[in-house]
Design a protein around this motif. Structure first.
Motif, PDB file in Angstrom:
ATOM      1  N   UNK A 247       0.783  -1.468   0.043  1.00 47.37           N
ATOM      2  CA  UNK A 247       0.054   0.124  -0.089  1.00 47.37           C
ATOM      3  C   UNK A 247       0.939   1.238   0.089  1.00 47.37           C
ATOM      4  N   UNK A 248       0.537   2.254  -1.097  1.00 47.31           N
ATOM      5  CA  UNK A 248       1.520   3.163  -1.190  1.00 47.31           C
ATOM      6  C   UNK A 248       1.219   4.233   0.117  1.00 47.31           C
ATOM      7  N   UNK A 249       1.888   5.328   0.536  1.00 45.22           N
ATOM      8  CA  UNK A 249       1.650   6.093   1.678  1.00 45.22           C
ATOM      9  C   UNK A 249       0.193   6.792   1.448  1.00 45.22           C
ATOM     10  N   UNK A 250      -0.299   6.752   2.462  1.00 43.75           N
ATOM     11  CA  UNK A 250      -1.750   7.366   2.585  1.00 43.75           C
ATOM     12  C   UNK A 250      -1.630   8.352   3.730  1.00 43.75           C
ATOM     13  N   UNK A 251      -1.958   9.702   3.411  1.00 44.80           N
ATOM     14  CA  UNK A 251      -1.962  10.468   4.496  1.00 44.80           C
ATOM     15  C   UNK A 251      -3.058  10.401   5.851  1.00 44.80           C
ATOM     16  N   UNK A 252      -2.669  11.260   6.569  1.00 41.60           N
ATOM     17  CA  UNK A 252      -3.618  11.256   7.968  1.00 41.60           C
ATOM     18  C   UNK A 252      -5.143  11.259   7.781  1.00 41.60           C
ATOM     19  N   UNK A 253      -5.613  12.018   6.383  1.00 36.76           N
ATOM     20  CA  UNK A 253      -6.713  12.081   6.199  1.00 36.76           C
ATOM     21  C   UNK A 253      -7.373  10.761   5.417  1.00 36.76           C
ATOM     22  N   UNK A 254      -6.739  10.137   4.705  1.00 40.78           N
ATOM     23  CA  UNK A 254      -6.998   9.170   3.986  1.00 40.78           C
ATOM     24  C   UNK A 254      -6.644   7.448   4.250  1.00 40.78           C
ATOM     25  N   UNK A 255      -6.008   7.566   5.422  1.00 35.74           N
ATOM     26  CA  UNK A 255      -5.413   6.355   5.820  1.00 35.74           C
ATOM     27  C   UNK A 255      -6.683   5.358   6.219  1.00 35.74           C
ATOM     28  N   UNK A 256      -7.744   5.642   6.844  1.00 38.52           N
ATOM     29  CA  UNK A 256      -8.605   4.868   7.405  1.00 38.52           C
ATOM     30  C   UNK A 256      -9.084   3.763   6.074  1.00 38.52           C
ATOM     31  N   UNK A 257      -9.664   4.488   5.275  1.00 36.86           N
ATOM     32  CA  UNK A 257     -10.084   3.825   4.097  1.00 36.86           C
ATOM     33  C   UNK A 257      -9.115   2.930   3.370  1.00 36.86           C
ATOM     34  N   UNK A 258      -8.035   3.529   3.165  1.00 31.19           N
ATOM     35  CA  UNK A 258      -6.730   2.880   2.535  1.00 31.19           C
ATOM     36  C   UNK A 258      -6.301   1.595   3.201  1.00 31.19           C
ATOM     37  N   UNK A 259      -6.477   1.627   4.696  1.00 31.47           N
ATOM     38  CA  UNK A 259      -5.730   0.383   5.330  1.00 31.47           C
ATOM     39  C   UNK A 259      -6.981  -0.542   5.475  1.00 31.47           C
ATOM     40  N   UNK A 260      -8.010  -0.075   5.785  1.00 26.24           N
ATOM     41  CA  UNK A 260      -9.251  -1.086   5.694  1.00 26.24           C
ATOM     42  C   UNK A 260      -9.296  -1.905   4.492  1.00 26.24           C
ATOM     43  N   UNK A 261      -9.311  -1.288   3.235  1.00 24.80           N
ATOM     44  CA  UNK A 261      -9.458  -1.794   2.141  1.00 24.80           C
ATOM     45  C   UNK A 261      -8.189  -2.691   1.821  1.00 24.80           C
ATOM     46  N   UNK A 262      -7.046  -2.397   2.240  1.00 20.95           N
ATOM     47  CA  UNK A 262      -5.698  -3.090   2.151  1.00 20.95           C
ATOM     48  C   UNK A 262      -5.852  -4.467   2.780  1.00 20.95           C
ATOM     49  N   UNK A 263      -6.562  -4.306   4.361  1.00 20.08           N
ATOM     50  CA  UNK A 263      -6.678  -5.500   5.151  1.00 20.08           C
ATOM     51  C   UNK A 263      -7.766  -6.500   4.405  1.00 20.08           C
ATOM     52  N   UNK A 264      -8.616  -5.813   3.471  1.00 20.65           N
ATOM     53  CA  UNK A 264      -9.583  -6.644   3.044  1.00 20.65           C
ATOM     54  C   UNK A 264      -8.829  -7.446   1.754  1.00 20.65           C
ATOM     55  N   UNK A 265      -7.974  -7.162   1.293  1.00 18.76           N
ATOM     56  CA  UNK A 265      -7.182  -7.643   0.131  1.00 18.76           C
ATOM     57  C   UNK A 265      -6.837  -9.389   0.743  1.00 18.76           C
ATOM     58  N   UNK A 266      -6.678  -9.261   2.118  1.00 22.53           N
ATOM     59  CA  UNK A 266      -6.147 -10.680   2.579  1.00 22.53           C
ATOM     60  C   UNK A 266      -7.270 -11.249   3.054  1.00 22.53           C
ATOM     61  N   UNK A 267      -8.454 -11.182   2.576  1.00 23.45           N
ATOM     62  CA  UNK A 267      -9.456 -12.249   2.979  1.00 23.45           C
ATOM     63  C   UNK A 267     -10.437 -11.640   3.978  1.00 23.45           C
ATOM     64  N   UNK A 268     -10.333 -10.566   4.634  1.00 22.92           N
ATOM     65  CA  UNK A 268     -11.049 -10.006   5.937  1.00 22.92           C
ATOM     66  C   UNK A 268     -12.268  -9.465   5.368  1.00 22.92           C
TER      67      UNK A 268
END
Length: 268
Positions: A247-268
């Motif tokens: 996951x490329x760098x996501x700033x303070x404002x955008x990390x929540x969606x970015x991290x959640x979506x990244x987690x979901x790519x691992x089957x969550x």
């Protein structure tokens, strides 16, 4: 993320240590998942500069008491726990008088790295896994923050590879710009190999500088997050060419969606 289990393993977490990029994200990301209904645990070292009375740390006797072997020495493991006020988030502290009693985190009063930081990292990794085993708590994802936690992916993929508890667990490592200039102990690779980790798996540790420690961690992770804007170009290139989902760098404002979506790519 409701009911998904995520274990956060970090070298620094606020409010127990001063605010910096690692300590803030090691609080903000678990809080975000907790708010989404996920089940989380946080582990960090119990450095001597953490005020136990103010933060109401207490020892968990049923989890403490075992010895961990680091470079052929038995080191007692002490587990303490506290709750982050208002958040209902439990934080577990890995403690040992030899490694963590001193009144600072990584460096002495002259700014020099502690000579046993490599052993502290090994002890921390083993302490986390052994405690999670005792809790019988199976994480869907282990998310690693900070270089002192970087041995955990290596030990999970080798030392603990036959643990059925973690057979489905994925490991994500966040890479930060926070680094150090010196090498860790040049014997570090031999201390890791003592635990049955093959030389070729950790050959980067022949020169245990910041980038090589992180490279070894990345190679043993299932996914990588670039967590700082100022990660070095060479380390960024290594991540991009590693073949790992990242996951490329996501700033303070955008990390929540970015991290959640990244987690979901691992089957969550």
């Amino acid at each position: 993320m409701k009911d998904k289990r995520i274990l956060y393993v970090s070298s620094e977490v606020v409010p127990y240590l001063a605010e910096n990029e690692v300590s803030l994200m090691s609080y903000d990301v678990p809080k975000m998942i907790n708010d989404q209904g996920g089940q989380i645990r946080i582990f960090m070292p119990r450095y001597g500069n953490i005020n136990e009375r103010r933060h109401q740390l207490h020892e968990v006797i049923r989890l403490s008491g075992m010895n961990l072997v680091v470079n052929d020495l038995d080191m007692p493991l002490i587990i303490k726990v506290a709750s982050i006020p208002k958040e209902r988030i439990q934080v577990y502290f890995i403690d040992n008088d030899e490694y963590f009693k001193r009144k600072a985190t990584f460096t002495d009063e002259e700014g020099a790295l502690y000579p046993d930081n490599d052993e502290r990292a090994i002890f921390f990794a083993k302490g986390v896994v052994e405690t999670v085993k005792k809790l019988n708590w199976v994480p869907d994802i282990i998310h690693v923050h900070g270089w002192l936690a970087a041995m955990l992916p290596i030990y999970m993929k080798h030392y603990y590879k036959h643990e059925a508890l973690f057979s489905e667990t994925k490991i994500i490592t966040s890479v930060y710009g926070q680094s150090f200039d010196e090498n860790l102990d040049l014997e570090m690779i031999n201390k890791v190999k003592f635990d049955g980790v093959p030389h070729e798996a950790v050959s980067d540790l022949e020169t245990p500088n910041y980038e090589n420690v992180l490279k070894a961690s990345i190679l043993h992770s299932d996914g990588v997050i670039i967590a700082s804007e100022n990660v070095s170009p060479s380390l960024t290139k290594f991540i991009e060419s590693s073949g790992k989902p990242f996951l490329p760098f996501a700033g303070k404002d955008g990390f929540a969606d970015a991290y959640t979506n990244f987690y979901r790519t691992f089957g969550l």
